[in-house]
Motif scaffolding. Structure first.
Motif, PDB file in Angstrom:
ATOM      1  N   ASP A   1      11.057  10.691   8.731  1.00 25.18           N
ATOM      2  CA  ASP A   1      11.309  10.117   7.402  1.00 25.18           C
ATOM      3  C   ASP A   1      10.054   9.440   6.883  1.00 25.18           C
ATOM      4  OD1 ASP A   1      14.117  10.590   6.783  1.00 25.18           O
ATOM      5  OD2 ASP A   1      14.511   9.391   8.589  1.00 25.18           O
TER       6      ASP A   1
ATOM      7  N   SER B   1       1.379  11.352  -1.910  1.00 27.52           N
ATOM      8  CA  SER B   1       1.293  10.753  -0.584  1.00 27.52           C
ATOM      9  C   SER B   1      -0.149  10.677  -0.082  1.00 27.52           C
ATOM     10  CB  SER B   1       2.153  11.590   0.380  1.00 27.52           C
ATOM     11  OG  SER B   1       2.344  10.904   1.578  1.00 27.52           O
TER      12      SER B   1
ATOM     13  N   GLU C   1       0.402   8.889   5.715  1.00 28.00           N
ATOM     14  CA  GLU C   1       1.848   8.796   5.473  1.00 28.00           C
ATOM     15  C   GLU C   1       2.535  10.111   5.863  1.00 28.00           C
ATOM     16  OE1 GLU C   1       4.367   6.783   2.002  1.00 28.00           O
ATOM     17  OE2 GLU C   1       3.513   8.694   1.354  1.00 28.00           O
TER      18      GLU C   1
ATOM     19  N   PRO D   1       7.829   6.421   5.766  1.00 32.10           N
ATOM     20  CA  PRO D   1       7.863   5.032   6.263  1.00 32.10           C
ATOM     21  C   PRO D   1       8.043   4.033   5.136  1.00 32.10           C
ATOM     22  CG  PRO D   1       5.594   5.803   6.051  1.00 32.10           C
ATOM     23  CD  PRO D   1       6.471   6.970   5.650  1.00 32.10           C
ATOM     24  N   ASN D   2       8.587   2.825   5.453  1.00 36.22           N
ATOM     25  CA  ASN D   2       8.481   1.743   4.470  1.00 36.22           C
ATOM     26  C   ASN D   2       7.085   1.128   4.638  1.00 36.22           C
ATOM     27  OD1 ASN D   2       8.531  -0.132   6.590  1.00 36.22           O
ATOM     28  ND2 ASN D   2      10.770  -0.357   6.490  1.00 36.22           N
ATOM     29  N   LYS D   3       6.775   0.137   3.801  1.00 38.55           N
ATOM     30  CA  LYS D   3       5.406  -0.405   3.777  1.00 38.55           C
ATOM     31  C   LYS D   3       4.983  -0.945   5.149  1.00 38.55           C
ATOM     32  CE  LYS D   3       1.902  -2.564   1.443  1.00 38.55           C
ATOM     33  NZ  LYS D   3       1.018  -2.668   2.571  1.00 38.55           N
ATOM     34  N   GLN D   4       5.911  -1.675   5.767  1.00 37.70           N
ATOM     35  CA  GLN D   4       5.589  -2.294   7.063  1.00 37.70           C
ATOM     36  C   GLN D   4       5.354  -1.219   8.149  1.00 37.70           C
ATOM     37  OE1 GLN D   4       8.829  -4.372   8.799  1.00 37.70           O
ATOM     38  NE2 GLN D   4       7.545  -5.949   9.726  1.00 37.70           N
ATOM     39  N   GLN D   5       6.207  -0.218   8.146  1.00 35.05           N
ATOM     40  CA  GLN D   5       6.057   0.862   9.140  1.00 35.05           C
ATOM     41  C   GLN D   5       4.727   1.594   8.938  1.00 35.05           C
ATOM     42  OE1 GLN D   5       9.688   2.777   7.949  1.00 35.05           O
ATOM     43  NE2 GLN D   5      10.721   2.329   9.889  1.00 35.05           N
TER      44      GLN D   5
END
Ligand code: CMC
Length: 431
Positions: free
Chosen positions: A96, A83, A87, A98-102
């Motif tokens: 949680d 990580s 992140e 994140p996904n890429k956009q978050q």
């Protein structure tokens, strides 16, 4: 979840009470004693909170016997390997990965909040030239509540979120300004084209007179150290943040309280103390003498960077940092580091000594971190400030959790009073 109950009976057998036992996801259960005083008229007594849980928390789990540290369920070793600090910040704050956009949105928001109000920058002129950077950090973080009024409504989730992004983003800028003040150099403004740790290196080491090339090894090392320092459940500074915040104080004040608690040598100040201790020891020939001092009950000296309230086997963060020391020193071309050699030797001697074995004293996160900071060119007085940069996200996550916990109350411990019983005032002429 409530499972079984403990039965507590008074010594004369006249009163008894069922104490509910609550179990978490993993780890030891807790005996809920909240109603004990009301029903039995007796307090529990646990100085230093050695056996006391102060809250429910979903953020970080430590198993001190097994040497396990997990953020939101993810082992710190996995986060350290895969990580990034930014992140991990998202994970700690929002629960949680994140996904890429978050992640992109979050990283952009942190980047856009890095500048300080110019008025705050002028504070640094007022500090003495030799002020400790931690003194400047706690003062300037406390002063943020004089600047960012729009994010002080603790009951407004949006305001809390903006506060979280602001403090995460601005802490490195304040830290770098404290450093520049201490070396008499001009302040360097943050650069939005850089990542979190790269930008910090830029603000610390760039000067307006010439270009500064950011070392990617140094940036990676910092990022990893920040991941390892990001949270550690209800440690002294985090509990301080929760306690200060429990009164409804604004969040900047609560974080400033945490910075102050971190400074002590038994906590975050240990990384600075380790380096000063290694310098004092000087060479391997003196190790025996200092080990003897640490074991001597009449000598206040302790082996700094050794021992931990929770870890009784090993500190997983120390294991990662020791490995990292080898790598970073090699990559930065420090093939011969006498301080690192001395630390390795000191660790070996202590680990074989019955005093340290019997008391389960092992190197903690602070034993090796200073050696890496030193190799990166960061002065000793800045080590605890670096710890604070990493730990800010943990403080914020815990503050958020406390504020949104419907069962949270103002922190207000009781005591065992051992002072004089009631006595009458004596006029001064008769004393
Ligand atoms: N050197 C020598 N003896 C020690 C040390 C040490 N570093 N640490 C603990 N002991 C002894 C202590 O004297 C006591 O002996 P006895 O049982 O005979 O009275 C026993 O070990 C238990 O120590 P304690 O002080 O009761 O344990 P604690 O859980 O209250 O304190 C500690 C934990 C971390 C404050 C302590 O180990 C210490 O002072 N270590 C040095 C400072 C340090 O490295 N701090 C960083 C902690 S990790 C990062 C962080 O949390 O910020």
């Amino acid at each position: 979840m409530t499972k079984e109950a403990y039965t507590l009976t008074s010594p004369d057998g006249s009163k008894s009470m069922e104490l509910p036992v609550r179990e978490g996801t993993v780890g030891p259960a807790v005996v809920d004693i909240a109603k004990l005083y009301k029903e039995q008229g007796i307090f529990t007594y646990d100085p230093g909170f050695v056996a006391t849980g102060s809250c429910d928390s979903k953020i970080t789990y430590i198993d001190g016997e097994q040497g396990i540290l997990m953020y939101r369920g993810y082992p710190v070793e996995q986060l350290a390997e895969h990580s990034s600090f930014i992140e991990v910040c998202y994970l700690l704050l929002y629960g949680d990965l994140p996904n890429k956009q978050q992640l992109d949105r979050f990283a952009t928001s942190i980047t856009r909040h890095t500048m300080l109000n110019e008025g705050m920058l002028r504070f640094f002129n007022g500090f003495r030239y030799d002020a400790h950077p931690m003194a400047m950090l706690s003062a300037v973080v406390g002063s943020m509540s004089a600047y960012y009024h729009d994010t002080m409504d603790i009951n407004n989730p949006e305001a809390r979120d903006v506060f979280a992004h602001r403090i995460l983003a601005k802490l490195p800028t304040i830290a770098a300004a404290a450093f520049k003040k201490s070396v008499g150099q001009p302040f360097m403004y943050p650069r939005n084209d850089l990542g979190f740790s790269e930008n910090l290196l830029h603000m610390l080491f760039a000067v307006p007179a010439e270009p500064y090339e950011i070392d990617s090894v140094a940036a990676q090392a910092l990022d990893l150290l920040f991941i390892l320092h990001a949270d550690h459940e209800q440690n002294c500074s985090t509990s301080t943040v929760r306690m200060a915040g429990s009164s409804g104080a604004n969040p900047y004040s609560a974080i400033a309280a945490g910075v102050s608690a971190l400074w002590g040598p038994a906590h975050g100040g240990a990384n600075e103390a380790v380096l000063r201790m290694l310098e004092q020891i000087g060479n391997a020939g003196n190790i025996k003498k200092f080990i003897a001092k640490a074991k001597d009950k009449d000598d206040p000296f302790r082996l700094m960077g050794f021992g931990h309230r929770v870890y009784k086997n090993f500190d997983p963060r120390a294991t990662i940092i020791r490995e990292m020391c080898h790598k970073v020193l090699k990559q930065l071309g420090h093939t011969n580091s006498p301080l690192f050699e001395l630390a390795l030797e000191l660790e070996q001697v202590a680990l074989k000594d019955p005093y340290f074995i019997d008391k389960n004293l092992y190197p903690n996160v602070d034993f090796y971190s200073g050696i890496i900071y030193r190799a990166l060119g960061i002065p000793t007085s800045m080590f605890t400030v670096m710890f604070a940069i990493g730990r800010t996200v943990g403080w914020v996550a815990h503050w958020q959790e406390m504020i949104t916990d419907p069962n949270a109350k103002i922190s207000r411990p009781r005591q065992l009073y051992t002072g004089p019983a009631q006595r009458d005032y004596v006029p001064i002429a008769k004393r």
